[in-house]
Design a protein around this motif. Structure first.
Motif, PDB file in Angstrom:
ATOM      1  N   GLU A 103     -24.354  67.373  28.102  1.00 38.35           N
ATOM      2  CA  GLU A 103     -23.667  68.660  28.292  1.00 38.35           C
ATOM      3  C   GLU A 103     -22.152  68.466  28.169  1.00 38.35           C
ATOM      4  O   GLU A 103     -21.649  67.350  28.350  1.00 38.35           O
ATOM      5  N   PRO A 104     -21.431  69.565  27.889  1.00 41.46           N
ATOM      6  CA  PRO A 104     -19.965  69.432  27.803  1.00 41.46           C
ATOM      7  C   PRO A 104     -19.356  69.211  29.181  1.00 41.46           C
ATOM      8  O   PRO A 104     -19.992  69.474  30.203  1.00 41.46           O
ATOM      9  N   LEU A 105     -18.122  68.736  29.208  1.00 41.47           N
ATOM     10  CA  LEU A 105     -17.403  68.533  30.468  1.00 41.47           C
ATOM     11  C   LEU A 105     -17.278  69.856  31.210  1.00 41.47           C
ATOM     12  O   LEU A 105     -17.117  70.913  30.577  1.00 41.47           O
ATOM     13  N   LEU A 106     -17.324  69.796  32.522  1.00 40.19           N
ATOM     14  CA  LEU A 106     -17.204  71.006  33.341  1.00 40.19           C
ATOM     15  C   LEU A 106     -15.734  71.388  33.536  1.00 40.19           C
ATOM     16  O   LEU A 106     -14.857  70.529  33.505  1.00 40.19           O
ATOM     17  N   GLY A 107     -15.506  72.681  33.768  1.00 46.29           N
ATOM     18  CA  GLY A 107     -14.171  73.142  34.150  1.00 46.29           C
ATOM     19  C   GLY A 107     -13.268  73.483  32.986  1.00 46.29           C
ATOM     20  O   GLY A 107     -12.134  73.911  33.190  1.00 46.29           O
ATOM     21  N   LEU A 108     -13.746  73.257  31.747  1.00 46.09           N
ATOM     22  CA  LEU A 108     -12.970  73.621  30.554  1.00 46.09           C
ATOM     23  C   LEU A 108     -13.846  74.514  29.681  1.00 46.09           C
ATOM     24  O   LEU A 108     -15.069  74.321  29.616  1.00 46.09           O
ATOM     25  N   LYS A 109     -13.216  75.480  29.012  1.00 43.70           N
ATOM     26  CA  LYS A 109     -13.980  76.447  28.215  1.00 43.70           C
ATOM     27  C   LYS A 109     -14.684  75.761  27.045  1.00 43.70           C
ATOM     28  O   LYS A 109     -14.075  74.932  26.355  1.00 43.70           O
ATOM     29  N   VAL A 110     -15.945  76.119  26.843  1.00 46.12           N
ATOM     30  CA  VAL A 110     -16.674  75.551  25.703  1.00 46.12           C
ATOM     31  C   VAL A 110     -16.246  76.272  24.428  1.00 46.12           C
ATOM     32  O   VAL A 110     -16.290  77.499  24.344  1.00 46.12           O
ATOM     33  N   ALA A 145     -10.383  62.580  30.166  1.00 38.27           N
ATOM     34  CA  ALA A 145     -10.619  63.752  31.032  1.00 38.27           C
ATOM     35  C   ALA A 145     -11.897  63.654  31.864  1.00 38.27           C
ATOM     36  O   ALA A 145     -12.258  64.614  32.544  1.00 38.27           O
ATOM     37  N   ALA A 146     -12.565  62.510  31.836  1.00 40.01           N
ATOM     38  CA  ALA A 146     -13.788  62.381  32.650  1.00 40.01           C
ATOM     39  C   ALA A 146     -13.479  62.557  34.133  1.00 40.01           C
ATOM     40  O   ALA A 146     -14.287  63.113  34.880  1.00 40.01           O
ATOM     41  N   CYS A 147     -12.305  62.080  34.565  1.00 38.03           N
ATOM     42  CA  CYS A 147     -11.954  62.184  35.983  1.00 38.03           C
ATOM     43  C   CYS A 147     -11.653  63.628  36.374  1.00 38.03           C
ATOM     44  O   CYS A 147     -12.261  64.181  37.296  1.00 38.03           O
ATOM     45  N   THR A 148     -10.728  64.239  35.653  1.00 40.08           N
ATOM     46  CA  THR A 148     -10.286  65.587  36.017  1.00 40.08           C
ATOM     47  C   THR A 148     -11.447  66.576  36.007  1.00 40.08           C
ATOM     48  O   THR A 148     -11.563  67.434  36.877  1.00 40.08           O
ATOM     49  N   THR A 149     -12.348  66.445  35.016  1.00 36.42           N
ATOM     50  CA  THR A 149     -13.440  67.418  34.912  1.00 36.42           C
ATOM     51  C   THR A 149     -14.617  67.074  35.818  1.00 36.42           C
ATOM     52  O   THR A 149     -15.642  67.756  35.768  1.00 36.42           O
TER      53      THR A 149
END
Ligand code: SF4
Ligand code: FES
Length: 235
Positions: free
Chosen positions: A88-95, A150-154
């Motif tokens: 799945e895509p990273l969370l918290g950012l628009k797909v 961005a693995a940490c931030t998301t």
């Protein structure tokens, strides 16, 4: 072995809502999730969209949620993630499309902490470079390893709540320069980090440290920033 890959799909040009598609494919236990995505795109569904560049854990472009955990697809092996894999895509950012997210808010936060060396003083009279002892260099060595994946931030609940929260990756970059003895903008950066989008909103959840593919001790680095803000000391 046969691997089942369940992939998040969303094409804003045709889909009203996201959905998952499942693919079955031959794989080796040493295959990486990135290899499987390439196989799906190459042989089963050319419309699948995802980011990748170096394929060797250097560029940071293929961080994804793999079985619910943020990881680089090029570093996640089948033998470690199993034969039923959800991507799945990273969370918290628009797909934007499928596994591709809009990284603009992430990089806006990165830019906000002045992610560059600042020193307006003249070079030493002997013309040599600005010198630093091995101990001074070691002070920020850990945080030079960031690849901005961005693995940490998301993976951070505070970022999920607000994408204007600077987030762990921006703090790692701030740490890299604040504790560099040659840099002259530490107090300016610490002032920026004291804003409402800053380190006070870190609740020490440790998700960032768990997610970092470079094994940077992010929570520790954030703690050092908080201490520097309170004490004004950088050593
Ligand atoms: Fe990625 Fe680690 Fe840098 Fe965060 S600190 S952006 S997880 S490399
Ligand atoms: Fe560059 Fe994975 S593709 S880090």
């Amino acid at each position: 072995m046969i691997v089942t890959l369940k992939i998040f799909r969303f094409n804003p040009e045709v889909d009203k809502k996201w959905h998952y598609e499942t693919y079955k494919l031959e794989a080796l236990e040493t295959d990486r999730v990135l290899d499987l995505l390439e196989k799906v795109k190459g042989y089963q569904d050319g419309t699948l969209s995802f980011r990748r560049s170096c394929a060797h854990g250097v560029c940071g472009s293929d961080a994804l949620r793999i079985n619910g955990r943020n990881q680089l697809a090029c570093k996640a092996l089948v033998r470690d993630v199993g034969t039923t894999i959800t991507v799945e895509p990273l969370l918290g950012l628009k797909v934007i499309k499928d596994l591709i997210v809009d990284m603009e808010p992430f990089f806006a936060n990165y830019k906000a902490v002045l992610p560059y060396f600042v020193n307006e003083s003249p070079l030493p009279a002997d013309g040599k470079e600005r010198q630093q002892s091995p101990e001074q260099r070691a002070r920020f060595d850990e945080t030079t390893k960031c690849i901005l994946c961005a693995a940490c931030t998301t993976s951070c609940p505070s970022f999920w709540g607000s994408d204007t929260y600077f987030g762990p990756a921006a703090f790692v970059t701030a740490h890299r320069f604040i504790f560099d003895s040659r840099d002259e903008a530490a107090s300016e950066r610490l002032h920026i980090l004291s804003e409402t989008s800053g380190v006070a909103r870190c609740h020490t959840v440790y998700n960032c440290t768990m997610a970092c593919p470079r094994e940077i001790q992010i929570t520790k680095a954030i703690g050092e920033l908080k201490l520097a803000m309170v004490t004004g000391k950088l050593d």
